[in-house]
Motif scaffolding. Structure first.
Motif, PDB file in Angstrom:
ATOM      1  N   LEU A 195      -8.257  -7.280  10.278  1.00 27.57           N
ATOM      2  CA  LEU A 195      -9.629  -6.518   9.238  1.00 27.57           C
ATOM      3  C   LEU A 195      -9.272  -5.372   9.243  1.00 27.57           C
ATOM      4  CD1 LEU A 195     -12.305  -5.919   8.712  1.00 27.57           C
ATOM      5  CD2 LEU A 195     -13.047  -5.436  10.631  1.00 27.57           C
ATOM      6  N   LYS A 196      -8.472  -4.967   8.069  1.00 25.70           N
ATOM      7  CA  LYS A 196      -7.621  -3.732   8.146  1.00 25.70           C
ATOM      8  C   LYS A 196      -9.599  -2.595   7.622  1.00 25.70           C
ATOM      9  CE  LYS A 196      -4.019  -5.132   7.195  1.00 25.70           C
ATOM     10  NZ  LYS A 196      -2.326  -5.123   5.620  1.00 25.70           N
ATOM     11  N   ARG A 197      -9.039  -1.620   8.707  1.00 23.47           N
ATOM     12  CA  ARG A 197     -10.073  -0.747   8.534  1.00 23.47           C
ATOM     13  C   ARG A 197      -9.647   1.223   8.102  1.00 23.47           C
ATOM     14  NH1 ARG A 197     -14.055   0.547  12.520  1.00 23.47           N
ATOM     15  NH2 ARG A 197     -16.022   0.542  10.919  1.00 23.47           N
ATOM     16  N   TRP A 198     -10.204   1.841   6.595  1.00 22.01           N
ATOM     17  CA  TRP A 198      -9.873   3.318   6.579  1.00 22.01           C
ATOM     18  C   TRP A 198     -11.008   4.042   6.156  1.00 22.01           C
ATOM     19  CZ3 TRP A 198      -8.379  -1.720   3.959  1.00 22.01           C
ATOM     20  CH2 TRP A 198      -6.903  -1.424   3.751  1.00 22.01           C
ATOM     21  N   PRO A 199     -10.801   5.121   6.567  1.00 17.09           N
ATOM     22  CA  PRO A 199     -11.931   5.884   6.862  1.00 17.09           C
ATOM     23  C   PRO A 199     -12.297   6.550   5.497  1.00 17.09           C
ATOM     24  CG  PRO A 199     -10.046   7.020   7.856  1.00 17.09           C
ATOM     25  CD  PRO A 199      -9.252   5.526   7.758  1.00 17.09           C
ATOM     26  N   VAL A 200     -13.337   6.316   4.965  1.00 15.43           N
ATOM     27  CA  VAL A 200     -13.825   7.622   4.010  1.00 15.43           C
ATOM     28  C   VAL A 200     -13.681   8.827   3.748  1.00 15.43           C
ATOM     29  CG1 VAL A 200     -15.614   7.764   1.837  1.00 15.43           C
ATOM     30  CG2 VAL A 200     -15.181   5.338   3.313  1.00 15.43           C
ATOM     31  N   ASN A 201     -12.310   9.329   2.896  1.00 19.66           N
ATOM     32  CA  ASN A 201     -12.602  10.923   2.232  1.00 19.66           C
ATOM     33  C   ASN A 201     -11.866  11.288   1.298  1.00 19.66           C
ATOM     34  OD1 ASN A 201      -9.555  10.326   2.657  1.00 19.66           O
ATOM     35  ND2 ASN A 201      -9.403  10.294   4.233  1.00 19.66           N
ATOM     36  N   TRP A 202     -12.235  12.322   0.708  1.00 19.90           N
ATOM     37  CA  TRP A 202     -12.324  12.255  -0.186  1.00 19.90           C
ATOM     38  C   TRP A 202     -10.931  12.354  -0.943  1.00 19.90           C
ATOM     39  CZ3 TRP A 202      -7.717  16.005  -2.370  1.00 19.90           C
ATOM     40  CH2 TRP A 202      -7.151  16.668  -1.529  1.00 19.90           C
ATOM     41  N   LYS A 203      -8.952  12.193  -0.410  1.00 15.58           N
ATOM     42  CA  LYS A 203      -8.005  11.765  -0.327  1.00 15.58           C
ATOM     43  C   LYS A 203      -7.784  10.616  -1.259  1.00 15.58           C
ATOM     44  CE  LYS A 203      -4.970  14.929   1.651  1.00 15.58           C
ATOM     45  NZ  LYS A 203      -3.678  15.072   2.297  1.00 15.58           N
ATOM     46  N   LEU A 204      -8.561   9.312  -0.044  1.00 12.54           N
ATOM     47  CA  LEU A 204      -8.894   7.826  -1.057  1.00 12.54           C
ATOM     48  C   LEU A 204      -9.666   7.705  -2.330  1.00 12.54           C
ATOM     49  CD1 LEU A 204      -9.504   5.429   1.629  1.00 12.54           C
ATOM     50  CD2 LEU A 204     -10.557   5.135   0.022  1.00 12.54           C
ATOM     51  N   ARG A 205     -10.734   9.200  -1.661  1.00 14.59           N
ATOM     52  CA  ARG A 205     -11.500   8.428  -2.965  1.00 14.59           C
ATOM     53  C   ARG A 205     -11.149   8.837  -3.977  1.00 14.59           C
ATOM     54  NH1 ARG A 205     -17.467  10.700  -0.941  1.00 14.59           N
ATOM     55  NH2 ARG A 205     -18.120   8.937   0.196  1.00 14.59           N
ATOM     56  N   TRP A 206     -10.394   9.915  -4.745  1.00 16.57           N
ATOM     57  CA  TRP A 206      -9.965  10.190  -5.403  1.00 16.57           C
ATOM     58  C   TRP A 206      -8.227   9.181  -5.703  1.00 16.57           C
ATOM     59  CZ3 TRP A 206     -10.049  13.444  -9.471  1.00 16.57           C
ATOM     60  CH2 TRP A 206      -8.064  14.039 -10.264  1.00 16.57           C
ATOM     61  N   LYS A 207      -7.726   8.799  -5.118  1.00 17.40           N
ATOM     62  CA  LYS A 207      -6.457   7.736  -5.127  1.00 17.40           C
ATOM     63  C   LYS A 207      -7.433   6.312  -5.592  1.00 17.40           C
ATOM     64  CE  LYS A 207      -3.278   9.511  -2.668  1.00 17.40           C
ATOM     65  NZ  LYS A 207      -2.012   8.958  -0.982  1.00 17.40           N
ATOM     66  N   SER A 208      -8.878   6.229  -5.231  1.00 21.31           N
ATOM     67  CA  SER A 208      -8.668   5.281  -5.880  1.00 21.31           C
ATOM     68  C   SER A 208      -9.112   5.166  -7.374  1.00 21.31           C
ATOM     69  CB  SER A 208     -10.202   5.087  -4.906  1.00 21.31           C
ATOM     70  OG  SER A 208     -10.393   5.029  -3.732  1.00 21.31           O
ATOM     71  N   LEU A 209      -9.756   6.028  -7.625  1.00 22.90           N
ATOM     72  CA  LEU A 209      -9.968   6.192  -9.163  1.00 22.90           C
ATOM     73  C   LEU A 209      -9.323   6.114 -10.216  1.00 22.90           C
ATOM     74  CD1 LEU A 209     -11.970  10.075  -9.339  1.00 22.90           C
ATOM     75  CD2 LEU A 209     -12.974   8.101  -9.374  1.00 22.90           C
TER      76      LEU A 209
END
Length: 243
Positions: free
Chosen positions: A47-61
């Motif tokens: 199980l791999k987990r990454w905290p939700v933050n603005w950088k991750l959200r931005w790259k997800s786009l």
């Protein structure tokens, strides 16, 4: 009074109705973590987990977040014929984390094999070096490169029921990138494989390096090999200076 052991965290899984057992934390860096679970009906699972933050959200786009690259990298490896765990779920949101579930590959990392190998194990090490070179060749021929290919992320998996030789598996595909140049891809990955043992003082006989390189460049024409070896030597010199 004796100290009580730290509480084991509970997780919200993709299928939250399935019972599971948390075995241990495999890796933790800041708020990112990797856990080993035993999920009912599926077995050992990473199980791999990454905290939700603005950088991750931005790259997800743009499809460039680390969770997304884990999935796309895994499928690219599989399409290239390289052993890697197939994602068991899509990337999904669980509270303040993005999560991804993948099968856990049991075995020994190649760097551990090298560190603990005896002189009598040379034939087995030669087979590993040859197969590692074949992985590099397959990736390059598929117009891919692994920009962070490490021996610690290559698992030597024992055969099932002791039939056949062990196989090599790549377990961290996040560094997979597209690369239109066959030679650039080969040089990048062979350089990464050579530098890690040097930095960590892992004994790596020259004969094994030659076996790996020959396996990787097997389809290069003779007229291109001299130029290729010169480029590879130059890259290794630069990497050694930067280490």
């Amino acid at each position: 009074m004796s100290e009580s052991p730290p509480a084991t965290p509970g997780f919200q899984l993709f299928d939250d109705s399935v019972p599971y057992t948390t075995i241990r934390c495999l890796k933790e860096e800041q708020l990112r973590s990797v856990w080993l679970l035993d999920i009912s009906g599926r077995g050992l699972t990473t199980l791999k987990r990454w905290p939700v933050n603005w950088k991750l959200r931005w790259k997800s786009l743009f499809g460039q977040s680390q969770p997304q690259r884990q999935v796309t990298g895994a499928w690219r490896l599989l399409e290239a014929g390289v052993n890697t765990p197939q994602p068991a779920t899509p990337v999904y949101r669980a509270g303040q984390f993005y999560q991804l579930e993948m099968p856990f590959i049991e075995g020994t990392t190649v760097d551990e094999v090298l560190k603990n190998a005896s002189p009598a194990a040379h034939s087995e090490l030669a087979r590993i070096a040859r197969e590692l070179g074949e992985i590099v060749r397959r990736l390059a021929e598929a117009r891919l490169r692994h920009r962070d290919l490490k021996l610690e992320n290559v698992i030597l998996k024992p055969p099932q029921s002791n039939q056949g030789p062990p196989s090599l598996w790549l377990i961290d595909p996040v560094g997979i990138r597209l690369c239109n140049s066959l030679e650039t891809s080969l040089i990048c990955m062979l350089d990464r494989l050579a530098i890690q043992p040097l930095n960590e003082g892992i004994p790596l006989p020259l004969s094994l390096q030659i076996i790996c390189i020959r396996s990787a460049i097997g389809n290069l024409s003779r007229q291109h090999r001299r130029q290729f070896f010169q480029r590879l030597r130059n890259q290794l010199k630069r990497s050694v200076k930067q280490a």
